[in-house]
Design an enzyme around this catalytic site. Structure first.
Site, short mmCIF file in Angstrom:
data_model
loop_
_atom_site.label_atom_id
_atom_site.label_comp_id
_atom_site.label_asym_id
_atom_site.label_seq_id
_atom_site.Cartn_x
_atom_site.Cartn_y
_atom_site.Cartn_z
N GLN A 1 0.84 -1.20 0.00
CA GLN A 1 0.00 0.00 0.00
C GLN A 1 0.87 1.25 0.00
OE1 GLN A 1 -3.44 -0.27 0.08
NE2 GLN A 1 -3.59 1.93 -0.12
N PHE A 2 1.39 1.62 -1.18
CA PHE A 2 2.29 2.77 -1.26
C PHE A 2 1.59 4.07 -0.85
CE2 PHE A 2 0.27 2.95 -5.40
CZ PHE A 2 0.15 4.31 -5.65
N THR A 3 0.26 4.12 -0.92
CA THR A 3 -0.45 5.36 -0.60
C THR A 3 -0.38 5.72 0.88
OG1 THR A 3 -2.59 4.23 -0.37
CG2 THR A 3 -2.02 5.10 -2.56
#
Length: 157
Positions: A79-81
């Site tokens: 989950q890079f966000t």
């Protein structure tokens, strides 16, 4: 490295309406990797995810048991966000680690979880894919943890 942990009664990940992974009772963990993260951060995260006490004991006393204590499963999702900054109303993700480096470190976290616990109890999504994550949050309980900042990182801010 950040993790957003959700205690679940069940969770699953699909990509293009195809089931990728699913778990019963356990933890659904969104994992964000920053551009400064290392294997040290990955080891820290694996230890924490397996030892954080988010479940009741047999007597009903809260916050006594870990996923490992109860032999529950973990569903991990890259989950890079989680490493976002807003520029006006638009999110910016320049703090997130990119591409192959992020994939390698994420896979290292999964490997550490499997090595420290049980590989068959560690499930994940599909790195870099547009995923649909379906959870049945239990409680609801949602906890965020982050690996400790390094000395030189704090000095540069």
């Amino acid at each position: 490295m950040k993790a957003l942990i959700q205690r679940v009664t069940s969770a699953k990940v699909t990509v293009n309406d195809e089931l990728v992974s699913n778990i019963g009772r356990g933890l659904c963990v969104l994992i964000g990797i920053s551009q400064n993260d290392t294997k040290e951060d990955a080891n820290y995260m694996a230890r924490k995810l397996l030892s954080i006490r988010l479940f009741d004991d047999d007597a009903g006393k809260r916050w006594q048991k870990s996923v490992k204590d109860l032999q529950y499963e973990l569903l991990c999702i890259s989950q890079f966000t989680l490493y976002n900054r807003l520029k006006g109303n638009k999110p910016d993700f320049h703090l997130a680690m990119q591409g192959a480096d992020a994939s390698n470190l994420y896979n290292f976290v999964l490997q550490q979880l499997g090595d420290q616990y049980s590989a068959d109890k560690i499930k994940d999504g599909k790195f870099g894919a547009m995923m649909q994550v379906h959870i049945q949050n239990d409680g609801p309980v949602t906890i965020e943890i982050e690996s400790p900042k390094k000395e030189n990182e704090n000095a540069s801010k």
